[in-house]
Scaffold this motif. Structure first.
Motif, PDB file in Angstrom:
ATOM      1  N   PRO A 170       0.826  -1.207   0.000  1.00 29.76           N
ATOM      2  CA  PRO A 170       0.000   0.000   0.000  1.00 29.76           C
ATOM      3  C   PRO A 170       0.862   1.260   0.000  1.00 29.76           C
ATOM      4  O   PRO A 170       2.042   1.216   0.338  1.00 29.76           O
ATOM      5  N   GLY A 171       0.268   2.372  -0.358  1.00 29.70           N
ATOM      6  CA  GLY A 171       1.021   3.617  -0.495  1.00 29.70           C
ATOM      7  C   GLY A 171       1.702   4.068   0.779  1.00 29.70           C
ATOM      8  O   GLY A 171       2.834   4.547   0.759  1.00 29.70           O
ATOM      9  N   MET A 172       1.022   3.913   1.909  1.00 29.54           N
ATOM     10  CA  MET A 172       1.628   4.338   3.178  1.00 29.54           C
ATOM     11  C   MET A 172       2.854   3.492   3.512  1.00 29.54           C
ATOM     12  O   MET A 172       3.856   3.999   4.011  1.00 29.54           O
ATOM     13  N   VAL A 173       2.791   2.210   3.244  1.00 32.78           N
ATOM     14  CA  VAL A 173       3.926   1.322   3.510  1.00 32.78           C
ATOM     15  C   VAL A 173       5.090   1.674   2.594  1.00 32.78           C
ATOM     16  O   VAL A 173       6.246   1.726   3.035  1.00 32.78           O
ATOM     17  N   THR A 225      33.278  17.873   4.769  1.00 31.31           N
ATOM     18  CA  THR A 225      32.082  18.295   5.497  1.00 31.31           C
ATOM     19  C   THR A 225      30.944  18.609   4.535  1.00 31.31           C
ATOM     20  O   THR A 225      29.793  18.243   4.783  1.00 31.31           O
ATOM     21  N   LEU A 226      31.256  19.264   3.432  1.00 29.76           N
ATOM     22  CA  LEU A 226      30.224  19.570   2.442  1.00 29.76           C
ATOM     23  C   LEU A 226      29.672  18.308   1.794  1.00 29.76           C
ATOM     24  O   LEU A 226      28.471  18.216   1.520  1.00 29.76           O
ATOM     25  N   ALA A 227      30.523  17.313   1.532  1.00 27.07           N
ATOM     26  CA  ALA A 227      30.057  16.059   0.944  1.00 27.07           C
ATOM     27  C   ALA A 227      29.125  15.328   1.905  1.00 27.07           C
ATOM     28  O   ALA A 227      28.082  14.814   1.497  1.00 27.07           O
ATOM     29  N   LEU A 228      29.476  15.294   3.183  1.00 28.16           N
ATOM     30  CA  LEU A 228      28.618  14.634   4.158  1.00 28.16           C
ATOM     31  C   LEU A 228      27.321  15.408   4.366  1.00 28.16           C
ATOM     32  O   LEU A 228      26.243  14.804   4.472  1.00 28.16           O
ATOM     33  N   ASP A 229      27.394  16.733   4.394  1.00 28.49           N
ATOM     34  CA  ASP A 229      26.183  17.531   4.512  1.00 28.49           C
ATOM     35  C   ASP A 229      25.276  17.342   3.296  1.00 28.49           C
ATOM     36  O   ASP A 229      24.051  17.264   3.424  1.00 28.49           O
ATOM     37  N   GLY A 230      25.870  17.253   2.120  1.00 25.19           N
ATOM     38  CA  GLY A 230      25.080  16.992   0.915  1.00 25.19           C
ATOM     39  C   GLY A 230      24.406  15.638   0.963  1.00 25.19           C
ATOM     40  O   GLY A 230      23.250  15.491   0.544  1.00 25.19           O
ATOM     41  N   ALA A 231      25.098  14.637   1.493  1.00 23.62           N
ATOM     42  CA  ALA A 231      24.496  13.311   1.628  1.00 23.62           C
ATOM     43  C   ALA A 231      23.309  13.343   2.580  1.00 23.62           C
ATOM     44  O   ALA A 231      22.266  12.741   2.312  1.00 23.62           O
ATOM     45  N   VAL A 232      23.447  14.064   3.681  1.00 25.52           N
ATOM     46  CA  VAL A 232      22.352  14.155   4.646  1.00 25.52           C
ATOM     47  C   VAL A 232      21.165  14.899   4.043  1.00 25.52           C
ATOM     48  O   VAL A 232      20.006  14.490   4.213  1.00 25.52           O
ATOM     49  N   VAL A 233      21.431  15.981   3.329  1.00 29.77           N
ATOM     50  CA  VAL A 233      20.346  16.732   2.697  1.00 29.77           C
ATOM     51  C   VAL A 233      19.642  15.876   1.639  1.00 29.77           C
ATOM     52  O   VAL A 233      18.411  15.869   1.555  1.00 29.77           O
ATOM     53  N   MET A 234      20.418  15.132   0.838  1.00 30.52           N
ATOM     54  CA  MET A 234      19.810  14.254  -0.161  1.00 30.52           C
ATOM     55  C   MET A 234      18.992  13.145   0.483  1.00 30.52           C
ATOM     56  O   MET A 234      18.076  12.607  -0.122  1.00 30.52           O
ATOM     57  N   LEU A 235      19.315  12.791   1.693  1.00 32.59           N
ATOM     58  CA  LEU A 235      18.601  11.729   2.385  1.00 32.59           C
ATOM     59  C   LEU A 235      17.340  12.248   3.065  1.00 32.59           C
ATOM     60  O   LEU A 235      16.286  11.603   3.000  1.00 32.59           O
ATOM     61  N   VAL A 236      17.412  13.408   3.691  1.00 30.66           N
ATOM     62  CA  VAL A 236      16.310  13.900   4.519  1.00 30.66           C
ATOM     63  C   VAL A 236      15.253  14.653   3.702  1.00 30.66           C
ATOM     64  O   VAL A 236      14.050  14.453   3.918  1.00 30.66           O
ATOM     65  N   MET A 237      15.666  15.489   2.793  1.00 31.19           N
ATOM     66  CA  MET A 237      14.721  16.374   2.114  1.00 31.19           C
ATOM     67  C   MET A 237      13.649  15.643   1.289  1.00 31.19           C
ATOM     68  O   MET A 237      12.483  15.988   1.388  1.00 31.19           O
ATOM     69  N   PRO A 238      13.971  14.637   0.494  1.00 29.03           N
ATOM     70  CA  PRO A 238      12.924  14.001  -0.300  1.00 29.03           C
ATOM     71  C   PRO A 238      12.041  13.028   0.482  1.00 29.03           C
ATOM     72  O   PRO A 238      11.070  12.523  -0.061  1.00 29.03           O
ATOM     73  N   ALA A 239      12.356  12.756   1.749  1.00 29.34           N
ATOM     74  CA  ALA A 239      11.615  11.734   2.495  1.00 29.34           C
ATOM     75  C   ALA A 239      10.129  12.083   2.616  1.00 29.34           C
ATOM     76  O   ALA A 239       9.260  11.249   2.350  1.00 29.34           O
ATOM     77  N   GLY A 240       9.825  13.295   3.008  1.00 36.58           N
ATOM     78  CA  GLY A 240       8.426  13.695   3.151  1.00 36.58           C
ATOM     79  C   GLY A 240       7.696  13.752   1.824  1.00 36.58           C
ATOM     80  O   GLY A 240       6.530  13.348   1.723  1.00 36.58           O
ATOM     81  N   ALA A 241       8.376  14.249   0.795  1.00 35.16           N
ATOM     82  CA  ALA A 241       7.745  14.330  -0.521  1.00 35.16           C
ATOM     83  C   ALA A 241       7.457  12.939  -1.078  1.00 35.16           C
ATOM     84  O   ALA A 241       6.386  12.697  -1.637  1.00 35.16           O
ATOM     85  N   LYS A 242       8.397  12.021  -0.907  1.00 35.31           N
ATOM     86  CA  LYS A 242       8.171  10.660  -1.405  1.00 35.31           C
ATOM     87  C   LYS A 242       7.042   9.980  -0.637  1.00 35.31           C
ATOM     88  O   LYS A 242       6.263   9.230  -1.198  1.00 35.31           O
ATOM     89  N   PHE A 243       6.971  10.237   0.682  1.00 32.07           N
ATOM     90  CA  PHE A 243       5.884   9.662   1.471  1.00 32.07           C
ATOM     91  C   PHE A 243       4.540  10.162   0.938  1.00 32.07           C
ATOM     92  O   PHE A 243       3.616   9.360   0.742  1.00 32.07           O
ATOM     93  N   ALA A 244       4.433  11.453   0.667  1.00 31.63           N
ATOM     94  CA  ALA A 244       3.190  12.004   0.138  1.00 31.63           C
ATOM     95  C   ALA A 244       2.892  11.452  -1.253  1.00 31.63           C
ATOM     96  O   ALA A 244       1.731  11.148  -1.577  1.00 31.63           O
ATOM     97  N   LEU A 245       3.923  11.299  -2.087  1.00 33.92           N
ATOM     98  CA  LEU A 245       3.690  10.767  -3.434  1.00 33.92           C
ATOM     99  C   LEU A 245       3.257   9.304  -3.403  1.00 33.92           C
ATOM    100  O   LEU A 245       2.386   8.881  -4.160  1.00 33.92           O
ATOM    101  N   PHE A 246       3.867   8.503  -2.529  1.00 35.33           N
ATOM    102  CA  PHE A 246       3.446   7.104  -2.403  1.00 35.33           C
ATOM    103  C   PHE A 246       2.007   7.030  -1.886  1.00 35.33           C
ATOM    104  O   PHE A 246       1.226   6.205  -2.337  1.00 35.33           O
ATOM    105  N   ALA A 247       1.668   7.882  -0.925  1.00 37.29           N
ATOM    106  CA  ALA A 247       0.305   7.877  -0.391  1.00 37.29           C
ATOM    107  C   ALA A 247      -0.697   8.294  -1.452  1.00 37.29           C
ATOM    108  O   ALA A 247      -1.791   7.711  -1.544  1.00 37.29           O
ATOM    109  N   ALA A 248      -0.343   9.276  -2.259  1.00 42.11           N
ATOM    110  CA  ALA A 248      -1.245   9.733  -3.314  1.00 42.11           C
ATOM    111  C   ALA A 248      -1.348   8.753  -4.464  1.00 42.11           C
ATOM    112  O   ALA A 248      -2.361   8.703  -5.164  1.00 42.11           O
ATOM    113  N   SER A 249      -0.329   7.910  -4.641  1.00 42.83           N
ATOM    114  CA  SER A 249      -0.351   6.971  -5.767  1.00 42.83           C
ATOM    115  C   SER A 249      -1.330   5.811  -5.517  1.00 42.83           C
ATOM    116  O   SER A 249      -1.619   5.062  -6.446  1.00 42.83           O
TER     117      SER A 249
END
Length: 127
Positions: free
Chosen positions: A7-10, A100-124
């Motif tokens: 299911p989308g939430m999962v 430090t910038l490479a690690l910060d970029g990795a964290v941003v790439m990991l955290v920022m899309p999480a909420g958007a992907k959750f909403a997209l999976f739920a809407a799908s």
């Protein structure tokens, strides 16, 4: 891949939360493996190759949840490549801004899309 089948939430939970746990587990393995320059280059190479593969699979896929799952895999591989770059640069020159910038970029790439992907999976679920 379990994300497109459930299911989308999962799928959203898999995409957001479990992806972060995978990266945390990989970072916990660095002291065990040794974390040398060779392993950092392997991480960068596999990360870039996996990101390209995920992008190509996402392009040819027709199912919305499957496209989102491939995008998650691509993002995870880019995070691995960024962590590898961070490790390479930090081993070359320990107190370095680039690592430090490479690690910060990795964290941003990991955290920022999480909420958007959750909403997209739920809407799908409703498409």
């Amino acid at each position: 891949m379990a994300e497109p089948e459930g299911p989308g939430m999962v799928g959203g939970i898999f995409s957001g939360l479990l992806t972060a746990l995978v990266v945390r587990g990989m970072l916990a393995m660095v002291p065990i493996v040794g974390g040398g320059v060779f392993w950092a280059w392997v991480l960068v190479g596999l990360g870039v190759l996996g990101a390209l593969t995920g992008a190509l699979y996402g392009i040819v896929s027709r199912h919305v949840k499957r496209i989102l799952a491939y995008a998650t895999l691509e993002l995870l591989r880019m995070v691995f490549a960024a962590i590898g770059v961070c490790r390479i640069v930090s081993l070359a020159d320990p107190p370095n801004t680039a690592s430090t910038l490479a690690l910060d970029g990795a964290v941003v790439m990991l955290v920022m899309p999480a909420g958007a992907k959750f909403a997209l999976f739920a809407a799908s679920d409703y498409t």
